[in-house]
Motif scaffolding. Structure first.
Motif, PDB file in Angstrom:
ATOM      1  N   ASN A  97      -9.013  20.687  -5.180  1.00 50.98           N
ATOM      2  CA  ASN A  97      -8.959  19.890  -3.952  1.00 50.98           C
ATOM      3  C   ASN A  97      -7.602  19.237  -3.802  1.00 50.98           C
ATOM      4  N   GLY A  98      -7.295  18.818  -2.601  1.00 52.89           N
ATOM      5  CA  GLY A  98      -6.005  18.213  -2.325  1.00 52.89           C
ATOM      6  C   GLY A  98      -5.877  16.790  -2.847  1.00 52.89           C
ATOM      7  N   ILE A  99      -6.987  16.066  -2.933  1.00 50.02           N
ATOM      8  CA  ILE A  99      -6.910  14.658  -3.310  1.00 50.02           C
ATOM      9  C   ILE A  99      -6.464  14.485  -4.757  1.00 50.02           C
ATOM     10  N   MET A 100      -6.800  15.437  -5.623  1.00 49.11           N
ATOM     11  CA  MET A 100      -6.371  15.324  -7.022  1.00 49.11           C
ATOM     12  C   MET A 100      -4.860  15.500  -7.135  1.00 49.11           C
ATOM     13  N   ILE A 101      -4.294  16.336  -6.271  1.00 47.92           N
ATOM     14  CA  ILE A 101      -2.845  16.513  -6.255  1.00 47.92           C
ATOM     15  C   ILE A 101      -2.173  15.259  -5.697  1.00 47.92           C
ATOM     16  N   ALA A 102      -2.803  14.649  -4.692  1.00 43.94           N
ATOM     17  CA  ALA A 102      -2.275  13.405  -4.128  1.00 43.94           C
ATOM     18  C   ALA A 102      -2.296  12.291  -5.172  1.00 43.94           C
ATOM     19  N   GLN A 103      -3.369  12.188  -5.943  1.00 42.50           N
ATOM     20  CA  GLN A 103      -3.495  11.129  -6.953  1.00 42.50           C
ATOM     21  C   GLN A 103      -2.436  11.273  -8.038  1.00 42.50           C
ATOM     22  N   ALA A 104      -2.342  12.451  -8.636  1.00 43.81           N
ATOM     23  CA  ALA A 104      -1.353  12.654  -9.701  1.00 43.81           C
ATOM     24  C   ALA A 104       0.065  12.547  -9.164  1.00 43.81           C
ATOM     25  N   GLY A 105       0.278  13.053  -7.952  1.00 41.85           N
ATOM     26  CA  GLY A 105       1.609  12.983  -7.347  1.00 41.85           C
ATOM     27  C   GLY A 105       2.037  11.567  -7.035  1.00 41.85           C
ATOM     28  N   LEU A 106       1.109  10.761  -6.547  1.00 41.78           N
ATOM     29  CA  LEU A 106       1.452   9.383  -6.204  1.00 41.78           C
ATOM     30  C   LEU A 106       1.714   8.556  -7.462  1.00 41.78           C
ATOM     31  N   LEU A 107       0.990   8.835  -8.536  1.00 42.99           N
ATOM     32  CA  LEU A 107       1.277   8.158  -9.811  1.00 42.99           C
ATOM     33  C   LEU A 107       2.709   8.465 -10.259  1.00 42.99           C
ATOM     34  N   SER A 108       3.099   9.733 -10.136  1.00 39.79           N
ATOM     35  CA  SER A 108       4.470  10.123 -10.501  1.00 39.79           C
ATOM     36  C   SER A 108       5.494   9.469  -9.576  1.00 39.79           C
ATOM     37  N   TYR A 109       5.208   9.496  -8.289  1.00 38.30           N
ATOM     38  CA  TYR A 109       6.148   8.939  -7.303  1.00 38.30           C
ATOM     39  C   TYR A 109       6.376   7.452  -7.539  1.00 38.30           C
ATOM     40  N   ARG A 110       5.321   6.736  -7.861  1.00 37.37           N
ATOM     41  CA  ARG A 110       5.455   5.301  -8.088  1.00 37.37           C
ATOM     42  C   ARG A 110       6.233   4.993  -9.370  1.00 37.37           C
ATOM     43  N   MET A 111       6.362   5.978 -10.251  1.00 41.10           N
ATOM     44  CA  MET A 111       7.202   5.826 -11.437  1.00 41.10           C
ATOM     45  C   MET A 111       8.645   6.230 -11.156  1.00 41.10           C
ATOM     46  N   PRO A 113       0.835  -1.211   0.000  1.00 46.28           N
ATOM     47  CA  PRO A 113       0.000   0.000   0.000  1.00 46.28           C
ATOM     48  C   PRO A 113       0.868   1.260   0.000  1.00 46.28           C
ATOM     49  N   TYR A 114       0.507   2.227  -0.817  1.00 46.96           N
ATOM     50  CA  TYR A 114       1.196   3.519  -0.864  1.00 46.96           C
ATOM     51  C   TYR A 114       0.215   4.618  -0.456  1.00 46.96           C
ATOM     52  N   TYR A 115       0.730   5.585   0.308  1.00 43.66           N
ATOM     53  CA  TYR A 115      -0.089   6.700   0.773  1.00 43.66           C
ATOM     54  C   TYR A 115       0.556   8.020   0.362  1.00 43.66           C
ATOM     55  N   ALA A 116      -0.277   8.946  -0.101  1.00 46.94           N
ATOM     56  CA  ALA A 116       0.231  10.268  -0.474  1.00 46.94           C
ATOM     57  C   ALA A 116      -0.636  11.347   0.150  1.00 46.94           C
ATOM     58  N   LEU A 117       0.018  12.401   0.604  1.00 45.94           N
ATOM     59  CA  LEU A 117      -0.664  13.608   1.067  1.00 45.94           C
ATOM     60  C   LEU A 117      -0.574  14.641  -0.048  1.00 45.94           C
ATOM     61  N   GLY A 118      -1.722  15.167  -0.475  1.00 39.71           N
ATOM     62  CA  GLY A 118      -1.745  16.181  -1.525  1.00 39.71           C
ATOM     63  C   GLY A 118      -2.165  17.526  -0.971  1.00 39.71           C
ATOM     64  N   LEU A 119      -1.444  18.578  -1.345  1.00 39.82           N
ATOM     65  CA  LEU A 119      -1.735  19.936  -0.889  1.00 39.82           C
ATOM     66  C   LEU A 119      -2.008  20.818  -2.102  1.00 39.82           C
TER      67      LEU A 119
END
Length: 367
Positions: free
Chosen positions: A327-341, A17-23
């Protein structure tokens, strides 16, 4: 996208499981959200907290005052997001923040918060393009596979399609964004900014009875909105205009109401948006339209787009205000996709830019 990218293979299911905080804080909304990517490849929204800076009727929001609002509310919004998610900062894999585009001072305030958290808890940073955040959250929520994207918000108006690990801009506004156009007219007729001027324009338009002639300005795949705004404002100086009409007639002439102007402005602008979106669909052979951005909540826009899509045997995908509005969750989603790459943003590069183009992003997570 500036930063470090160590690999570019299509995204695979996570090994844990991966978790991201988006701001998010590119305009007057301050948001913090936490998303989880599970081993089975699914995503879960654990929290999505937002606080909006609202000004009095007739006033916009200035960068300095908006930045101050974000600084004052950042700690509470982040704490509430963590509490709702039921996790602590030590569980977070990466801290994602909006790098741009947006208003300079608010962007800097949120980036400063992200850098501080990164240093305090030794977590990697991921700078995210605001527009790509909207697209990836829309795709995740709606399940749209390869849509033409209509991105409509206060600061952006673009028609976008994906190709070869990049979101290509097919058309856009040549001057002001559609959200800016609606917001500015709301100020002219003194509509409330609570919950948003665009929402109140939409409600007022539902009471409109007359479609007044306004400039219709599409230019190929692009459109211009400053002229239609000026023309709509000009009606407010017409002798037939009444803020609070009590009769249907004025010296034998029909009166013009704020509702008529809101209705006419919406119908004309949205028709222009539908036209350029349909052109993009025809060009790439897509039968899907995904509407994202704050204006994407507008039910009339969704209805008009739906009529066009159904005539092409297609389908419209849209979300509600939880995910359309910044919203913050959209930043978390796109950021986590990038981070996992393998992408991270070094601290020395964790800056902001007001002009961060959608097509500057390497969309490494899509095949």
């Amino acid at each position: 996208m500036p930063g470090r990218l160590r690999k570019s293979n299509p995204l695979k299911k996570p090994d844990r499981p991966y978790y991201a905080l988006g701001l998010e804080g590119s305009a007057n909304k301050l948001g913090a959200g936490i998303i989880k990517h599970a081993e089975d490849g699914s995503s879960s929204v654990l929290s999505n907290v937002r606080h909006t800076y609202i000004t009095p009727p007739g006033e916009g929001f200035l960068p300095r005052d908006t930045a101050q609002h974000h600084r004052e509310w950042a700690l509470k919004v982040i704490k509430d997001a963590l509490k709702q998610a039921g996790i602590a900062m030590r569980d977070i894999d990466c801290i994602c923040y909006t790098k741009g585009p947006g208003m300079g001072a608010p962007l800097v305030s949120v980036a400063l918060v992200a850098r501080t958290l990164s240093l305090l808890f030794n977590k990697p940073l991921v700078g995210v393009n605001h527009c790509v955040g909207h697209i990836e959250m829309g795709r995740e929520i709606t399940g749209a596979q390869n849509p033409v994207v209509l991105y409509v918000s206060g600061g952006n108006t673009q028609v976008i399609a994906y190709s070869r690990q990049c979101y290509r801009i097919f058309g856009e506004t040549l001057d002001i964004a559609v959200g800016n156009c609606l917001d500015r007219f709301a100020r002219v007729i003194n509509l409330s900014n609570d919950p948003s001027p665009g929402y109140n324009i939409e409600q007022e338009a539902k009471k409109g009875k007359r479609l007044l002639p306004l400039p219709y300005s599409t230019k190929g795949m692009d459109l211009s909105l400053s002229g239609i705004l000026t023309a709509t404002e000009a009606y407010t100086t017409d002798k037939r205009f009444r803020i609070d009409p009590t009769t249907d007639e004025l010296n034998g002439e029909d009166i013009i109401t704020p509702a008529d102007l809101c209705f006419s402005l919406q119908e004309t602008v949205f028709a222009m948006l539908v036209e350029i979106t349909e052109r993009a669909m025809a060009h790439i052979g897509s039968k899907e339209v995904l509407i994202v951005g704050g204006v994407g909540c507008n039910e009339r826009l969704q209805e008009m787009m739906g009529v066009m899509a159904s005539e092409r045997n297609g389908q419209v995908f849209a979300t509600d205000e939880r995910f359309c509005i910044d919203n913050g969750i959209m930043i978390a989603q796109a950021g986590l996709l990038s981070y996992r790459m393998g992408y991270t943003t070094p601290l020395v590069e964790s800056t902001c830019t007001q002009r961060f183009r959608t097509d500057e992003v390497h969309v490494a997570w899509r095949a």
